[in-house]
Design a protein around this motif. Structure first.
Motif: not given
Length: 208
Positions: A117-145
């Motif tokens: 979100t911080m990166i997307n806000k910076a991209l928006e300020r600079n007239g660039l498109a938001e990130l469209s990359n798939k993403r994973l969160d180690t905090a969530i993945l850890y819970k699955n273990t």
């Protein structure tokens, strides 16, 4: 396309033959002036490539960004001073360099929503498109273990320090963008190993 086929496509984001090992992940972390998405700014982006089950330190990214906004209180955590001596590019220049490094890789971060979100806000300020990359969160993945049992108390949120302690990862460079990205990358490899001990997993399983 039928509704069935639509959901079938959503469930299988990646070709079943593409392994976790051969996938290019970019593990990232940001150091910021604070936690307000609208008013705070990114001071540093740190990222590194994780592929073939290893972390390529030579293929890493670290940029300190020139910012007008500055908060002395958060400097006690990340240690980035306003009068930092190294040359710092503008936010737009830093973002352009980061996007070139990232490409279409899958993003990994700890509490991914904040960094992205911080990166997307910076991209928006600079007239660039938001990130469209798939993403994973180690905090969530850890819970699955974790074992699901009434004898084991699960926390709502696991910090990066929690994971570092659990997996015996050095915290020497904690609270630097590249240092935290490195800890996150090691934690991700440990998490994947634990998940594989429970069952055979592929790339699609990480997104479920």
């Amino acid at each position: 396309m039928s509704l069935f086929n639509f959901w079938k496509k959503e469930e299988n984001l990646f070709d079943e033959h593409i392994t976790i090992e051969e996938t290019r992940f970019v593990v990232l972390d940001t150091e910021t002036t604070g936690f307000d998405y609208e008013n705070d700014r990114i001071l540093c982006i740190g990222a590194l490539v994780l592929q073939n089950g290893s972390i390529n330190i030579q293929d890493s990214f670290e940029l300190y960004i020139e910012q007008d906004h500055y908060d002395k209180s958060t400097a006690q955590i990340h240690g980035i001073l306003k009068a930092f001596v190294i040359q710092r590019p503008s936010e737009l220049e830093a973002l352009q360099q980061f996007l070139a490094f990232l490409g279409d890789s899958i993003i990994i971060a700890h509490h991914t929503v904040f960094d992205v979100t911080m990166i997307n806000k910076a991209l928006e300020r600079n007239g660039l498109a938001e990130l469209s990359n798939k993403r994973l969160d180690t905090a969530i993945l850890y819970k699955n273990t974790l074992i699901k049992s009434h004898l084991f108390e699960r926390k709502d949120h696991y910090t990066l320090d929690d994971l570092a302690d659990k997996f015996d990862i050095s915290k020497k460079d904690r609270h630097t963008a590249l240092g935290d990205a490195y800890i996150t990358a090691i934690a991700f490899l440990k998490i994947v190993k634990k998940l594989k001990e429970k069952k055979i997993i592929n790339l699609n399983h990480l997104f479920k």
